[in-house]
Design an enzyme around this catalytic site. Structure first.
Site, PDB file in Angstrom:
ATOM      1  N   ASP A  21       0.798  -1.225   0.000  1.00 15.80           N
ATOM      2  CA  ASP A  21       0.000   0.000   0.000  1.00 15.80           C
ATOM      3  C   ASP A  21       0.830   1.274   0.000  1.00 15.80           C
ATOM      4  OD1 ASP A  21       1.106  -0.152   2.514  1.00 15.80           O
ATOM      5  OD2 ASP A  21      -0.739  -0.865   3.467  1.00 15.80           O
ATOM      6  N   GLU A  24      -0.339  -9.061  -1.070  1.00 15.02           N
ATOM      7  CA  GLU A  24      -0.845  -8.501   0.201  1.00 15.02           C
ATOM      8  C   GLU A  24      -2.099  -7.661  -0.054  1.00 15.02           C
ATOM      9  OE1 GLU A  24       0.977  -5.383   2.914  1.00 15.02           O
ATOM     10  OE2 GLU A  24       1.706  -7.175   3.912  1.00 15.02           O
ATOM     11  N   GLU A  70      -2.125   4.873   3.456  1.00 18.75           N
ATOM     12  CA  GLU A  70      -2.078   3.493   2.962  1.00 18.75           C
ATOM     13  C   GLU A  70      -3.461   2.887   2.716  1.00 18.75           C
ATOM     14  OE1 GLU A  70      -0.295   4.671   5.493  1.00 18.75           O
ATOM     15  OE2 GLU A  70       1.789   4.440   4.865  1.00 18.75           O
ATOM     16  N   HIS A  91       7.046   4.928  12.698  1.00 18.92           N
ATOM     17  CA  HIS A  91       7.263   5.787  11.526  1.00 18.92           C
ATOM     18  C   HIS A  91       5.989   6.315  10.882  1.00 18.92           C
ATOM     19  CE1 HIS A  91       5.818   2.970   8.459  1.00 18.92           C
ATOM     20  NE2 HIS A  91       6.344   2.015   9.197  1.00 18.92           N
ATOM     21  N   ARG A 146       2.952   8.129   9.264  1.00 15.86           N
ATOM     22  CA  ARG A 146       2.667   9.541   8.994  1.00 15.86           C
ATOM     23  C   ARG A 146       1.544  10.078   9.863  1.00 15.86           C
ATOM     24  NH1 ARG A 146       4.566  11.934   3.791  1.00 15.86           N
ATOM     25  NH2 ARG A 146       5.898  10.357   2.876  1.00 15.86           N
ATOM     26  N   HIS A 168      13.656   5.215  12.238  1.00 19.92           N
ATOM     27  CA  HIS A 168      13.368   5.452  10.817  1.00 19.92           C
ATOM     28  C   HIS A 168      14.033   6.773  10.402  1.00 19.92           C
ATOM     29  CE1 HIS A 168      11.045   6.207   7.182  1.00 19.92           C
ATOM     30  NE2 HIS A 168      10.515   4.999   7.259  1.00 19.92           N
TER      31      HIS A 168
HETATM   32  C1  UD1 Z   1       6.801   4.762   3.450  1.00 17.74           C
HETATM   33  C2  UD1 Z   1       5.378   4.364   3.022  1.00 17.74           C
HETATM   34  C3  UD1 Z   1       4.672   3.628   4.151  1.00 17.74           C
HETATM   35  C4  UD1 Z   1       5.522   2.480   4.656  1.00 17.74           C
HETATM   36  C5  UD1 Z   1       6.898   2.990   5.038  1.00 17.74           C
HETATM   37  C6  UD1 Z   1       7.785   1.847   5.458  1.00 17.74           C
HETATM   38  C7  UD1 Z   1       4.132   5.840   1.514  1.00 17.74           C
HETATM   39  C8  UD1 Z   1       3.285   7.028   1.379  1.00 17.74           C
HETATM   40  N1  UD1 Z   1       4.593   5.572   2.740  1.00 17.74           N
HETATM   41  O1  UD1 Z   1       6.680   5.725   4.481  1.00 17.74           O
HETATM   42  O2  UD1 Z   1       3.448   3.128   3.667  1.00 17.74           O
HETATM   43  O3  UD1 Z   1       4.887   1.925   5.793  1.00 17.74           O
HETATM   44  O4  UD1 Z   1       7.491   3.624   3.898  1.00 17.74           O
HETATM   45  O5  UD1 Z   1       8.940   2.297   6.105  1.00 17.74           O
HETATM   46  O6  UD1 Z   1       4.389   5.173   0.548  1.00 17.74           O
HETATM   47  N2  UD1 Z   1      14.333   8.232   4.254  1.00 17.74           N
HETATM   48  C9  UD1 Z   1      15.698   8.160   4.154  1.00 17.74           C
HETATM   49  N3  UD1 Z   1      16.268   6.972   3.785  1.00 17.74           N
HETATM   50  C10 UD1 Z   1      15.549   5.860   3.526  1.00 17.74           C
HETATM   51  C11 UD1 Z   1      14.162   5.937   3.655  1.00 17.74           C
HETATM   52  C12 UD1 Z   1      13.560   7.123   4.013  1.00 17.74           C
HETATM   53  O7  UD1 Z   1      16.402   9.136   4.377  1.00 17.74           O
HETATM   54  O8  UD1 Z   1      16.124   4.814   3.197  1.00 17.74           O
HETATM   55  C13 UD1 Z   1      13.702   9.511   4.656  1.00 17.74           C
HETATM   56  C14 UD1 Z   1      13.700  10.540   3.525  1.00 17.74           C
HETATM   57  O9  UD1 Z   1      13.867  11.810   4.080  1.00 17.74           O
HETATM   58  C15 UD1 Z   1      12.287  10.394   2.956  1.00 17.74           C
HETATM   59  C16 UD1 Z   1      11.508  10.148   4.234  1.00 17.74           C
HETATM   60  O10 UD1 Z   1      12.336   9.272   5.000  1.00 17.74           O
HETATM   61  O11 UD1 Z   1      11.853  11.559   2.309  1.00 17.74           O
HETATM   62  C17 UD1 Z   1      10.134   9.564   4.043  1.00 17.74           C
HETATM   63  O12 UD1 Z   1      10.122   8.471   3.166  1.00 17.74           O
HETATM   64  P1  UD1 Z   1       8.713   8.046   2.471  1.00 17.74           P
HETATM   65  O13 UD1 Z   1       8.944   6.832   1.669  1.00 17.74           O
HETATM   66  O14 UD1 Z   1       8.107   9.220   1.798  1.00 17.74           O
HETATM   67  O15 UD1 Z   1       7.766   7.753   3.679  1.00 17.74           O
HETATM   68  P2  UD1 Z   1       7.841   6.725   4.847  1.00 17.74           P
HETATM   69  O16 UD1 Z   1       7.371   7.452   6.048  1.00 17.74           O
HETATM   70  O17 UD1 Z   1       9.150   6.046   4.863  1.00 17.74           O
HETATM   71  N1  UDP Z   2      12.780  -3.839   9.671  1.00 21.87           N
HETATM   72  C1  UDP Z   2      14.141  -3.940   9.421  1.00 21.87           C
HETATM   73  N2  UDP Z   2      14.980  -3.113  10.125  1.00 21.87           N
HETATM   74  C2  UDP Z   2      14.546  -2.211  11.033  1.00 21.87           C
HETATM   75  C3  UDP Z   2      13.141  -2.117  11.258  1.00 21.87           C
HETATM   76  C4  UDP Z   2      12.290  -2.946  10.556  1.00 21.87           C
HETATM   77  O1  UDP Z   2      14.579  -4.752   8.611  1.00 21.87           O
HETATM   78  O2  UDP Z   2      15.367  -1.502  11.631  1.00 21.87           O
HETATM   79  C5  UDP Z   2      11.864  -4.703   8.891  1.00 21.87           C
HETATM   80  C6  UDP Z   2      10.869  -5.498   9.694  1.00 21.87           C
HETATM   81  O3  UDP Z   2      11.391  -6.767  10.019  1.00 21.87           O
HETATM   82  C7  UDP Z   2       9.680  -5.603   8.771  1.00 21.87           C
HETATM   83  C8  UDP Z   2       9.762  -4.343   7.920  1.00 21.87           C
HETATM   84  O4  UDP Z   2      11.072  -3.846   8.095  1.00 21.87           O
HETATM   85  O5  UDP Z   2       9.784  -6.713   7.900  1.00 21.87           O
HETATM   86  C9  UDP Z   2       8.756  -3.323   8.353  1.00 21.87           C
HETATM   87  O6  UDP Z   2       8.997  -2.130   7.711  1.00 21.87           O
HETATM   88  P1  UDP Z   2       8.377  -0.762   8.204  1.00 21.87           P
HETATM   89  O7  UDP Z   2       8.020  -0.835   9.640  1.00 21.87           O
HETATM   90  O8  UDP Z   2       9.324   0.309   7.763  1.00 21.87           O
HETATM   91  O9  UDP Z   2       7.093  -0.631   7.278  1.00 21.87           O
HETATM   92  P2  UDP Z   2       5.597  -1.141   7.412  1.00 21.87           P
HETATM   93  O10 UDP Z   2       5.649  -2.617   7.582  1.00 21.87           O
HETATM   94  O11 UDP Z   2       4.981  -0.435   8.569  1.00 21.87           O
HETATM   95  O12 UDP Z   2       4.984  -0.732   6.125  1.00 21.87           O
END
Ligand code: UD1
Ligand code: UDP
Length: 382
Positions: free
Chosen positions: A102, A124, A138, A219, A221, A251
């Protein structure tokens, strides 16, 4: 002379850590099957956290859109994804497209495929909280994908029922289990064979020897602002207990980092650390007595390992863990979180009641089932 049909080209699209974890078993199963030619396109909506998974899974993407920007907005991200993924589809001309879950990448990938009348298969499928703002965005992303998917791979009977209730053709809905359990089994076996892969936590394990470990992730939003501040407050108050240690891979989203660093840096019983790669996170799941999280994936992994998981959300699209008793919704009120954690720490019976390993999310064969169903589907079409 045999006239084997050309393999079907399957474009597998993902961009974030959880999608990568949940799709690497599918990519591996497609690669092992001569009927398919998987092409991997990562959006890199996440960068470092995606690369951690690609590296351990040994996936070298065919396309990498590298879209991540610090603090990206949903609209800028979605616009970039739609255009970028569409271009890749025009070049690859796949027979089908696979998306997972999602995220913005999954939603834009599905939409770009639909604009080209390509069948989109949803891994999923059918998770629903019933509240379009929890989790946000999501819940709407997955409904959008569900409205156009060709095949819906529902992890459980509950998610399949949610699709039936939305009048999705039952013949297109398949209960497969969640591929995260495949991933967890795979990584556990890998660590067992090569313990060095998860040995990086040793200094923390030594620092917190004798303490009861609580693993924390956050993490979402919808929790930005007040919700995250309340979570930080709860962690700080729990850390005042001398018998516990909280290990919190933070995160990298700046909205999360700032709050957690301000509230928790320097506390004796709290380790604020960088996101762990999957083997090390699996190790943390093993060490932890309790997981405190707002993550989707962790709600699925913890029950499989018999770890009680307290879910810092108002509602969940994963009611299976609640029904089985290993997960409990605790919201984002600091008092409530502290009370619930304390109850588990201080009441052995309450803890034992939650700490039972079971597999509501599958038996680790979801990817194989998905590929079998896809094989039948392409057979049906030719
Ligand atoms: C995203 C997904 C969320 C998912 C989550 C898993 C959307 C809208 N949100 O949220 O559904 O649960 O990922 O973690 O698709 N960033 C880094 N390095 C990384 C990753 C992220 O620096 O490797 C920082 C960046 O500043 C980026 C911010 O995190 O802009 C947000 O990343 P984004 O993918 O927009 O949203 P998440 O909150 O990670
Ligand atoms: N995870 C990881 N390292 C971390 C935190 C989480 O590998 O430091 C893994 C965790 O085992 C799970 C996935 O990341 O499989 C969950 O991702 P996240 O919580 O970012 O996203 P969500 O599942 O909420 O979309």
């Amino acid at each position: 002379m045999s006239t084997a049909a050309a393999p079907a080209t399957i474009l597998v699209v993902f961009g974030t850590r959880p999608e990568a974890i949940k799709l690497f078993p599918v990519v591996a199963a497609l690669e092992a099957d001569p009927r398919f030619r998987p092409v991997v396109c990562v959006s890199a909506q996440h960068r470092e956290m995606l690369d951690q998974v690609l590296s351990i899974a040994g996936i070298v993407p065919d396309y990498d859109l590298n879209v991540m920007q610090p603090g990206q907005t949903l609209d800028a991200l979605t616009a970039q994804l739609l255009v970028g993924l569409g271009k890749v589809m025009d070049e690859v001309q796949p027979d089908r497209v696979i998306v997972q879950g999602d995220t913005a990448t999954a939603m834009a990938g599905a939409l770009a495929a639909y604009y080209r009348k390509l069948p989109v298969d949803h891994v999923e499928a059918g998770l629903r909280s019933g509240n379009i703002y929890h989790p946000w965005p999501e819940e709407i992303n997955r409904k959008i994908i569900g409205s156009m998917a060709a095949l819906h791979f529902a992890p459980t009977a509950t998610s399949a029922a949610a699709l039936h209730a939305e009048n999705v053709d039952p013949a297109r809905v398949h209960v497969t289990g969640n591929t995260v359990i495949d991933a967890l089994h795979w990584v556990s076996e890998k660590i067992a064979a090569e313990p060095a892969l998860a040995a990086g936590l040793a200094p923390l394990e030594a620092r917190f020897a004798g303490k009861r470990i609580i693993g924390v992730t956050s993490h979402r939003r919808e929790n930005f602002g007040g919700g995250l501040e309340a979570i930080a407050d709860a962690v700080r108050r729990i850390a005042a207990r001398p018998d516990v240690a909280l290990v919190f891979p933070v995160h990298p989203n700046p909205n999360v980092r700032m709050v957690m660093n301000d509230a928790l840096a320097g506390l004796d019983n709290v380790a604020l650390i960088e996101p762990l790669d999957y083997p090390h996170f699996a190790r943390l799941l093993g060490l932890a007595e309790i997981m405190l999280t707002d993550s989707g994936g962790v709600q699925e992994e913890a029950p499989a390992l018999g770890k009680p998981v307290l879910v810092m959300r108002e509602t969940t699209e994963r009611p299976e863990g609640l029904a089985a008793g290993t997960a409990k919704l605790v919201g984002t009120d600091a008092d409530r979180i502290v009370t619930e954690i304390s109850a588990l720490l201080d009441d052995k019976a309450a803890y034992e009641a939650m700490a039972r390993a079971h597999n509501p999310f599958g038996d680790g064969t979801a990817a194989r089932r998905i590929v079998e169903i896809l094989g039948n589907e392409i057979g049906r079409q030719t």
